[in-house]
Design an enzyme around this catalytic site. Structure first.
Site, PDB file in Angstrom:
ATOM      1  CG  ASP A 180      -5.247 -41.219 -44.382  1.00 16.27           C
ATOM      2  OD1 ASP A 180      -4.428 -40.281 -44.214  1.00 16.27           O
ATOM      3  OD2 ASP A 180      -6.416 -40.762 -44.564  1.00 16.27           O
TER       4      ASP A 180
HETATM    5  C1  BGC Z   1      -5.633 -37.356 -44.932  1.00 13.18           C
HETATM    6  C2  BGC Z   1      -5.087 -37.768 -46.154  1.00 13.18           C
HETATM    7  C3  BGC Z   1      -3.826 -37.447 -46.529  1.00 13.18           C
HETATM    8  C4  BGC Z   1      -2.763 -37.505 -45.368  1.00 13.18           C
HETATM    9  C5  BGC Z   1      -1.419 -37.245 -45.709  1.00 13.18           C
HETATM   10  C6  BGC Z   1      -4.447 -37.560 -43.600  1.00 13.18           C
HETATM   11  O1  BGC Z   1      -4.801 -36.945 -42.624  1.00 13.18           O
HETATM   12  O2  BGC Z   1      -6.849 -38.287 -44.569  1.00 13.18           O
HETATM   13  O3  BGC Z   1      -5.935 -37.569 -47.272  1.00 13.18           O
HETATM   14  O4  BGC Z   1      -3.430 -37.865 -47.841  1.00 13.18           O
HETATM   15  O5  BGC Z   1      -3.308 -37.034 -44.327  1.00 13.18           O
HETATM   16  O6  BGC Z   1      -1.512 -35.939 -45.465  1.00 13.18           O
END
Ligand code: BGC
Length: 740
Positions: A268
């Site tokens: 993530d």
């Molecule tokens: C979130 C993810 C997301 C990623 C990219 C993160 O803060 O937890 O679910 O895909 O950002 O935007």
């Protein structure tokens, strides 16, 4: 359509051979490059990232959706880098791209696999036209805490419903063949138990036993993996003391060794460097070591890998073999996507405008997602012919942006059809429609406009109140501790109620809310989630009976926040409360012995049941279930039975019903849930029609991880129910005997 680009390994035949051939040509630096996913949201990304692309230091980009910019970035990677490896281009396409479908929790309320698949397909087509080849969806986290803002992105609390819709979404995004135009790679997230965050605070600690993990939180991921999901994302949180991005148990033992996942794991956002913030590592180098060691293939938006992986290999701490495996996982996806043949997107065909088909899908999803929570004395549907005037009131009646919900980076509020405009379109020629917003937004505490709202309500035949939460109140890092209707909305409800005009509530929100303080003041209540672009026409059709509501709750609605977690598949406990367990706290005799209250698992200050149970949802039709039966009352392990019931629509209108099959395993080596959904089917019945609904139940469907940690079905007695909610009492029994 993507334009052609040179194939650097055109001699090879199978994907694995192509991967191996390419890998053999790569330097360590280029390998680490493939494990690096960078933010490319700036317009001048080709300039700012160009040198890194040319040097082969980047495996993928995210957050660039201008097709011409994406094409230029792909062109640089393919034509100007030594090996010409194309890029993964990722984006959070969560519930639509330009055309916004209901939030995933709303989609789950449809219990309609086909429609959920169609919604993901429509989103994939629009996103692919912008050069996107990868979405960070579906989120398949079991969510049993409505305080958690990300429940909006989930399919709710149930293992089977979530697993089924996870499969549908993966199929929708990826299609049958990832290399086909319009197919994009999916990503199951957030592995695992992210939804179990303490007190519903996003990113908070999770602590879940291995049995609970395997029986509840992991199955939707397993379903996505079995459906061929191309990638997977570990969660931000720590699980039993080990942050998911460094969790070998999850990423190696379960994902690779047990499930044989062939795809790639992406971290993530900057979650690898956050291992230090968690207090797991002392610096970025150790964070890179732990994440790579645990099995995170690609790093999103951080530089721990690009700074430290090569050094860790040179120091002998990470093997080249491990790096090669990670790089192969990423390259495999690129080959499957056909990127080596077509990296760029044809601009002529790339206008991601909402198509008629996408809008129709969005409308059907919205229509089927709305749940009729209550309907006293047939207050709904409203009769177009029988009404002279309707008062439309509330902060969410005409809020094109807010009805779209969370995660709508690319959504176009200009396409939204609001409930107000849809009501005007549907009935405006025959019925006088008057509108007062009454509150600036859902959180407002200024009630100056309430007089005006009450005045139009008083003069109208019916008042329809559009209440709820703006989109900003749910989603990532948007958790709430109090999940009542915010601001002065409850006061607004009481004020309109006092006019004596019938009051219909329509709630648009990103989570289940505690509605105890308003529900009795409403004659009928529709819960519409954040319904997306076409929410307005769907709601108008339901209000005026063009269609009957057919959504069913994918998550339990608590009476008060203190009941959380409250979910249908709870355990019985040794001291279960009964329906007589209703206590009025103010009437308790201070000097009575403690046992006088029954000594069961309840709160003194509220009923132990929820306000609305999982699976609940009313209809304008009247559905009657009877005659549940099985083809056998005793079967052997390894066999199956058909469980069926008769369903009659004894109402006056045709309508859809979602038929649900629940089971209880009466005795287990570990305690078992009081009910578990095992199957469901959406059917349509004409007025007066009767049909038999059959479910095939195999003994494998009853398997769980028991006291010995093994997945098995345990012989014994089972109760089976069929009905229209998790509280159905139409029951039969089944005995399972072991083979010998
Ligand atoms: C979130 C993810 C997301 C990623 C990219 C993160 O803060 O937890 O679910 O895909 O950002 O935007």
């Amino acid at each position: 359509m993507r334009a052609n680009s040179p194939d650097p390994v055109h001699d090879s035949v199978t994907t694995e051979e192509r991967v191996a051939t390419l890998l053999a040509r790569m330097t360590l630096t280029e390998k680490v490059g493939q494990l690096t996913l960078l933010n490319a949201s700036e317009d001048d990304a080709p300039k700012s990232l160009g040198d890194r692309l040319r040097a082969g230091l980047v495996g993928g980009l995210l957050n660039q959706v201008d097709v011409e910019v994406v094409n230029e970035l792909q062109r640089i990677a393919v034509e100007e880098s030594r090996l010409g490896i194309p890029l993964m281009v990722g984006r959070d396409v969560i519930h639509g791209f330009r055309t916004i479908m209901p939030i995933p929790l709303g989609q789950a309320a449809t219990w309609n696999r086909e429609l959920v698949r169609a919604g993901a397909r429509a989103a994939a087509l629009e996103a692919a036209a912008a050069g996107i080849n990868w979405t960070f969806a579906p989120m398949v986290d079991i969510s049993r805490d409505p305080r958690w803002g990300r429940i909006a992105e989930s399919f709710g609390e149930c293992v089977v419903l979530t697993s089924e819709l996870a499969i549908a979404m993966v199929q929708g995004f990826q299609g049958n063949d990832l290399s086909q135009p319009g197919s994009i790679a999916a990503c199951a997230k957030h592995f695992a138990a992210y939804g179990a965050a303490e007190s519903g605070r996003d990113y908070a600690t999770t602590d879940v036993s291995e049995t609970e993990l395997r029986n509840v939180y992991l199955p939707p991921f397993k379903a996505a993996v079995d459906a061929g999901v191309a990638s997977l994302m570990p969660s931000f949180s720590d699980l039993n003391g080990v942050p998911a991005s460094a969790n070998e148990f999850l990423l190696r033992q379960v994902l690779r060794d047990e499930w044989n996942f062939p795809g790639f794991v992406v971290s993530d956002w900057d979650s690898i460097r956050q291992l230090q913030v968690h207090g797991l590592t002392e610096n970025d180098r150790e964070s890179a070591f732990q994440a790579a060691n645990a099995g995170v293939d690609m790093e999103m938006a951080g530089d721990a890998y690009s700074q430290h992986l090569a050094g860790l290999v040179e120091a002998g701490r990470i093997s080249l073999k491990a790096i090669d495996a990670a790089v192969s996982n990423v390259l495999r996806a690129k080959f499957h996507l056909g990127l080596f043949e077509h990296a760029t997107t044809s601009v002529a065909e790339s206008r991601p405008v909402a198509s008629e088909e996408a809008l129709a899908t969005a409308r059907s999803l919205a229509l089927q997602s709305v749940v009729l929570l209550k309907n006293d004395h047939g207050a709904l549907p409203l009769s177009i012919d029988g009404l002279n005037s309707v008062a439309v009131i509330g902060p969410l009646a005409d809020a094109p942006y807010e009805q779209l919900g969370t995660w709508i980076f690319d959504g176009d509020p200009g396409l939204s059809v609001t409930p107000l405009s849809a009501i005007q379109d549907l009935v405006g020629e025959r019925v006088e429609v008057r509108y007062v917003r009454a509150m600036e937004n859902s959180r407002s505490q200024a009630n100056e406009a309430f007089d005006e709202a009450a005045a139009i309500a008083k003069d109208a035949d019916v008042a329809v109140l559009f209440l709820g939460e703006e989109s900003i109140l749910s989603g990532e890092a948007h958790s709430r501790a109090d999940i009542d209707l915010p601001g002065d909305q409850a006061q607004l409800v009481r004020r309109i109620r006092a006019t004596g005009t019938p009051v219909i509530g329509v709630i648009l929100a990103g989570r289940p809310l505690t509605l105890t303080n308003v529900v009795d003041h409403l004659d009928a209540l529709l819960f519409a989630w954040h319904p997306g672009t076409m929410g307005g026409p769907a709601i108008a059709d339901l209000l005026f009976g063009v269609e009957s509501p057919s959504g069913k709750l994918p998550a339990t609605f608590p009476r008060v926040v203190g009941q959380i977690p409250v979910y249908y598949s709870q355990k019985n406990t040794g001291k279960p409360p009964s329906n007589d367990t209703v206590v009025h706290i103010d009437a308790i005799d201070t000097y009575a012995p403690q046992t006088s209250l029954g000594m069961t698992a309840f709160h003194l200050d509220t009923h132990f049941t929820p306000l609305f149970p999982f699976g609940h949802g009313l209809s304008y039709a009247r559905f009657e279930y009877r005659n549940i039966r099985t083809t056998a009352h005793e079967i052997r392990l390894g066999d199956a039975v058909t469980v069926s019931a008769e369903l009659t629509n004894s109402g006056a209108v045709a309508a859809d019903e979602v038929v649900q099959l629940y089971v209880r395993d009466l005795v287990g080596s570990i305690t078992r849930p009081v009910r578990e959904l095992k199957a469901f089917l959406r059917v349509r019945l004409a007025a007066g029609q009767t049909m038999t609904v059959d479910f095939e139940l195999h003994t494998d469907d009853l398997a769980f991880y028991g006291r010995d940690g093994q997945l098995a079905t345990e012989a014994g007695e089972f109760h089976l129910w069929i009905g229209g909610s998790s509280e159905t009492d139409l029951r039969t029994e089944l005995r399972i005997v072991s083979g010998n």
